[in-house]
Design a protein around this motif. Structure first.
Motif, PDB file in Angstrom:
ATOM      1  N   GLU A 103       0.870  -1.179   0.000  1.00 34.75           N
ATOM      2  CA  GLU A 103       0.000   0.000   0.000  1.00 34.75           C
ATOM      3  C   GLU A 103       0.902   1.223   0.000  1.00 34.75           C
ATOM      4  O   GLU A 103       1.478   1.584   1.026  1.00 34.75           O
ATOM      5  CB  GLU A 103      -0.930   0.001   1.222  1.00 34.75           C
ATOM      6  CG  GLU A 103      -1.825   1.241   1.265  1.00 34.75           C
ATOM      7  CD  GLU A 103      -2.793   1.272   2.440  1.00 34.75           C
ATOM      8  OE1 GLU A 103      -2.760   0.358   3.304  1.00 34.75           O
ATOM      9  OE2 GLU A 103      -3.584   2.245   2.504  1.00 34.75           O
ATOM     10  N   HIS A 113      -3.351   9.371   2.534  1.00 33.95           N
ATOM     11  CA  HIS A 113      -3.744   9.382   3.949  1.00 33.95           C
ATOM     12  C   HIS A 113      -3.717  10.792   4.517  1.00 33.95           C
ATOM     13  O   HIS A 113      -3.710  10.968   5.733  1.00 33.95           O
ATOM     14  CB  HIS A 113      -2.807   8.484   4.771  1.00 33.95           C
ATOM     15  CG  HIS A 113      -2.917   7.029   4.419  1.00 33.95           C
ATOM     16  ND1 HIS A 113      -1.933   6.337   3.760  1.00 33.95           N
ATOM     17  CD2 HIS A 113      -3.924   6.139   4.631  1.00 33.95           C
ATOM     18  CE1 HIS A 113      -2.316   5.079   3.581  1.00 33.95           C
ATOM     19  NE2 HIS A 113      -3.522   4.930   4.083  1.00 33.95           N
ATOM     20  N   HIS A 126      -9.509   3.273  -0.469  1.00 36.23           N
ATOM     21  CA  HIS A 126     -10.371   4.103   0.403  1.00 36.23           C
ATOM     22  C   HIS A 126     -10.560   5.581   0.044  1.00 36.23           C
ATOM     23  O   HIS A 126     -10.017   6.446   0.717  1.00 36.23           O
ATOM     24  CB  HIS A 126      -9.910   3.991   1.849  1.00 36.23           C
ATOM     25  CG  HIS A 126      -8.426   4.156   2.133  1.00 36.23           C
ATOM     26  ND1 HIS A 126      -7.679   5.246   1.755  1.00 36.23           N
ATOM     27  CD2 HIS A 126      -7.575   3.347   2.806  1.00 36.23           C
ATOM     28  CE1 HIS A 126      -6.442   5.115   2.193  1.00 36.23           C
ATOM     29  NE2 HIS A 126      -6.341   3.963   2.829  1.00 36.23           N
TER      30      HIS A 126
END
Ligand SMILES: [Zn+2]
Ligand SMILES: [Zn+2]
Length: 280
Positions: free
Chosen positions: A103, A131, A178
């Motif tokens: 990731e 993030h 996400h």
């Protein structure tokens, strides 16, 4: 039959304190998952932790005090240990297809480090993540911290704008993770209204479809069915299911509901059990 879990963390992710590759595989076999991918964190951004940011005591070893500021430097993946453990699990669980993976966080900011890691790792699943809502030239903060300090809606808009840049500037990945990451940390006293962000989310999805990438259905919080429908409308071809589990018990979480949502939005299983889902 459940789809593959294409985004799982083990003890080789620095933030997965309860991670265990072996026990995650056991759990995946119990659930009857066809395959899982251990996509460990590659975090190259260095951040400052403020007094309000809580972090587990185990992270202390990654924090250095510089001029009175707490600087967190995420450690590199122990690639040798990771690949050895992966091989052992493959021998032990022949009924489960076990993929290597990574990731990548903000890969478009770190092209050299990323290319080097990918070359050494030879990963089978490459996920691109964001993030943060910080810009490249600003001090880095994970959104879990910055959303408490700033205005949540503004933070999400900045996050989505950066996601477009990630997609346009970096091509070395397969799946965008996400898109709803900031929603995990949404302030309790403020209702989250997805409709407010439709235009910006569609811009990300359009860029992703144009780049011919796959959208992740992350079940840490169930992805809103409207986002899956927008993905199809914007031309999205593939869906990847992801528990984003950081501990064995969480693998495959929410998959039964997620496949129903994807089906209703016009996606179906791919050519075989191990594939991404495809549009009808
Ligand atoms: Zn992530
Ligand atoms: Zn993850």
């Amino acid at each position: 039959m459940l789809p593959p879990d294409n985004h799982v963390h083990s003890e080789y992710s620095w933030d997965a304190l309860a991670g265990s590759m072996k026990r995650t595989c056991e759990r995946a076999v119990e659930l009857g998952l066809p395959s899982i991918a251990f996509t460990e964190h590659a975090d190259f951004s260095i951040s400052e932790l403020t007094a309000e940011d809580w972090f587990p005591p185990e992270w202390q070893r990654y924090v250095e005090v510089v001029d009175g500021r707490n600087i967190l430097t995420p450690p590199a993946i122990d690639l040798t240990g990771y690949l050895e453990t992966l091989e052992r699990c493959r021998d032990r669980f022949p009924q489960l297809r076990i993929l290597s993976g990574v990731e990548l966080s903000e890969a478009h900011w770190f092209p050299d480090q990323t290319a080097d890691l990918l070359k050494r790792g030879g990963f089978q699943r490459i996920l691109a993540s964001l993030h943060t809502a910080s810009k490249r030239d600003e001090p880095y903060a994970d959104i879990s911290a910055s959303i408490k300090r700033g205005d949540a809606a503004t933070e999400y808009q900045r996050y989505l704008a950066e996601a477009v840049r990630l997609i346009e500037e970096y091509d070395g990945f397969e799946v965008l993770t996400h898109i709803d990451y900031p929603v995990r940390y949404w302030p309790d006293d403020e209702p989250f209204d997805l409709a407010r962000f439709e235009d910006e989310i569609r811009l990300v999805l359009r860029a992703l479809a144009r780049a011919d990438k796959v959208m992740e259905f992350n079940t840490r919080i169930p992805l809103d069915p409207r986002v899956v429908a927008w993905w199809r409308q914007e031309g999205g071809k593939g869906v990847s299911f992801a528990s984003d589990a950081h501990k064995p018990e969480a693998v495959g979480n929410g998959f039964k509901e997620a496949v129903e949502v994807a089906r209703a939005a016009g996606f179906r299983p791919g050519a075989d059990l191990f594939d991404f889902w495809v549009r009808d």
